[in-house]
Enzyme design. Sequence first.
Site, PDB file in Angstrom:
ATOM      1  CG  ASP A  21      -1.888   1.136   1.249  1.00 43.49           C
ATOM      2  OD1 ASP A  21      -2.472   1.404   0.190  1.00 43.49           O
ATOM      3  OD2 ASP A  21      -2.054   1.768   2.300  1.00 43.49           O
TER       4      ASP A  21
ATOM      5  CG  ASP B 212      -1.574   1.937   6.687  1.00 45.44           C
ATOM      6  OD1 ASP B 212      -2.345   1.795   5.709  1.00 45.44           O
ATOM      7  OD2 ASP B 212      -0.907   2.964   6.873  1.00 45.44           O
TER       8      ASP B 212
ATOM      9  CG  ASP C 129      -4.233  -1.954   2.917  1.00 48.20           C
ATOM     10  OD1 ASP C 129      -4.400  -1.803   1.701  1.00 48.20           O
ATOM     11  OD2 ASP C 129      -3.755  -1.077   3.656  1.00 48.20           O
TER      12      ASP C 129
END
Length: 928
Positions: free
Chosen positions: A342, A655, A659
């Site tokens: 990410d 985080d 996700d």
Amino acid sequence: MELADFEKKDMMNGQVIHDTYQLPVHKVLLLLETNASRGLTHDDATQRLQQFGPNVLPLIRRHGPFIRFLLQFHHPLIYILLAATLITALLGEWVDASVIFGVVLVNAIVGFIQESRAERALEALMSMVKTEATVLREGEKHQISSSSVVPGDVVLVQSGDKIPADLRLISISELQIDESALTGESVPVVKEELLLPPDTALADRRNLAYSGTLVTYGQGIGVAVGTGAETEIGRIHQLIGSAADIATPLTKKIACFSQILTVVILALAAITFGVGMWRGQPAVEMFIAAVALAVGAIPEGLPAAVTITLAIGVNRMARRHVIIRKLSAVETLGSTTVICSDKTGTLTENQMTVQAIVAGGQEYSVSGTGYEPVGTIERDGKAIDLEHAPALRECLVAGMLCNDTQLFERDHRWMIVGDPTEGALQVAAKKAGLDWKQASQQTPRVDVTPFESQRQYMATLHQMMDDTSKVVYIKGALEKVLSLCTQERGADGRIRPCNPDRINRSAHTLAERGLRVLGFAQGLVSLETNKVDMEQHVSELIWLGLQGMMDPPRSEAISAVANCQRAGITVKMITGDHALTAKAIAQQIGLGTTTVSDTGELRVMTGIELGTCSVKQMEECANETMVFARVVPEQKLRLVEALQACGHVVAMTGDGVNDAPALKQADIGVAMGRGGTEVAKEAADMILTNDNFASIEAAVEEGRGVFDNLTKFIVWTLPTNMGEGLVILMAIGAGLALPILPVQILWINMTTAVALGLMLAFEPKEARIMERFPRDPSRPLLTGELVWRILLVGTLLLTGAFGLFLWVQSSGGTLEEARTVAVNVFVMVELFYLFNCRSLEHSMFQLGVFSNPWVTWGVLTTIVLQLLFTYAPAMNFLFHTTPLNLETWIPIVGVGVASYVIVEVEKWIRRTLSGSAECSHTSKRGTI
């Protein structure tokens, strides 16, 4: 979209209406049978609560503790050990049965404890949405639990509130919502009431507010269109529940190996029993022989060795800021071929930072990242003194005073309260030496016009220190602020005609670098003016400059990505942020240096493009593209699945809530400890306590070391099992007494596994471990070279143990003496072979003889145990042994030394041949 396209009966049948962003508000209210000014009646709310259920996420049924414990025994080798336990118990061999079952039980307990700490992602999601909500019921405001919100409820939200359900916004006032945990958007989203076209991406649906997100600014009213499992977070909840647990490369290989070994052991045990019966030997003796063969062939210490080696890796990683939630994650990182990361908060700071300022026609760079006001403003590499840059000073003052965000330090960490963009402006001003408190006292604020999407700017009115006039500071969208300006402040501070073309070119240059650009202006007004009215009181504005900002990449992430790439690991970015921003960050951290489009630019795919891909196309795109932007949670999950379908071992870092499904689906999920949501942490296999992408590099290194040590243990232990099995078969085939008894086999296997084999778990990582490419996931656990070595050492054990067994008997020794010699031969060969296995390619002298002190202590412990085994009366009684004279030890030690020399010679020959082949390949390549 027409109202007819939505079936009103869906609402009455308990189905929440989707895609309401495409509908006008009045049609949404009509479908939901509610009223914007009065809300639902109490009776309607009660009825709908019964119809739709509480606004909570449903639990997915999982195995209870007892079933999870029983599943620890679900393994082919465990089945054989349990059968061996039963048979030996029926034959009255209680010591053997107890030891075998004890090993199985300990292994099951360890596995159960590890699994019990996992699988809490759904509970974290539920706690995330438990909050209070303000709703309209029969025209009155009521504070209720978020679990009582129902579809059709009119919900009121304001700054600081957590959205209790998915809302279609009815009216807003400067409403901004932080959706980074859900969509990956790095800045709060400005909400609007406008109608949106079909197929609008999730992150761009500005007329919706999503459950679990946070209001950072303004107020709003919305009607609940989705509750519980029907919210966006509810859909993620279902994705997490449906994502299957993935077997890791090591567990896959051990499972395959175990299945093959199970068949071989059962076949050999059957052959042993059959041959013995054919030769007319007693059935009970043949049962004992078959059990001895099974126990000898099974590496009882392997499950414990795998668990302990992985646990040691866990401790090592903890010292490097990595917490492992699942033991198998340790070795998986060592085999990782792709890391899907990410962007926001993982590769970047998750703290907006001003990086460039254009004022007076000159561009300045700003050093430092994040909210810590450490850095300088420079031009051509030289720090700028604001006394000699009046235009720059005024631009910074405008950003600092036209601002509602506070910057402060707490527990040695700089933080903000308010909007991240405004926080970046405060930090930039402080880096230049400006003080917000002092400036606010000298030029106190009189009035403010908050930012609105229709206006596209914010304006504040301030009293000048000399009390002769007032000044208006404005910040906002470049196009809007620039259109209000007729003059600009030059680098020397003088006022001159505005040059829009030059300003637009500067803004375009900053935007191409992925920076978010804001424009700043000021205007003088009369002393009597107390309201900011751009039309009545401000006729001409003075352009001050531009400030370009972004959520910058972590400096340590840049080097970590480079190191991963050198180690043969591909790093990909999967984010919900804009394509231009993602591309700029990717270029800064060095992603995709070899994967560019035909135009020579880094290829970026958006979620809309991915949505049109077939399964085959998805696999091709996932494999070839490095940056994916505007991606929704389902697509993150599909990308991970596509990469796995291509044969990759995938690690996913993240985080946010968005996700979590991909983290759980990936071979290994990596969450951030500080900035990560609880959902991400619970779905992950490992957590970085310092939120540092560079820690992944350390984890990969440790993972490779763990895999090496596990391989060394397997290569060390299997020859013993093979030798024991061959000795039993040889004796049965020759019609001789068993050279080693089942209880003696257990002694060999368990004591050496603990005192010798486990010492390999502490073996330091070999040099240049991060300069080799990841282990091919399709590569077998034991390569041809290692199988050959296992066969070689197994043959040496057979020859040495069986040969000395016969020699002792032919020399007049007793059967107990011959068996005692055979057992000591096995242990002595294992002891010397341990030094061979400290490196599968090099000599222990290259590693350092004493570089692993645990091996030294293990060898000494083994010697003491064997002396007790041979000479202690109690041990003689339990294990049917007898003391040996000193001369008998000479051939025993001689077999061990000979085995060490033979294996080292084999390694030297293999290194020589490998070096010659490599030189030949290099020479040929150089002549092409």
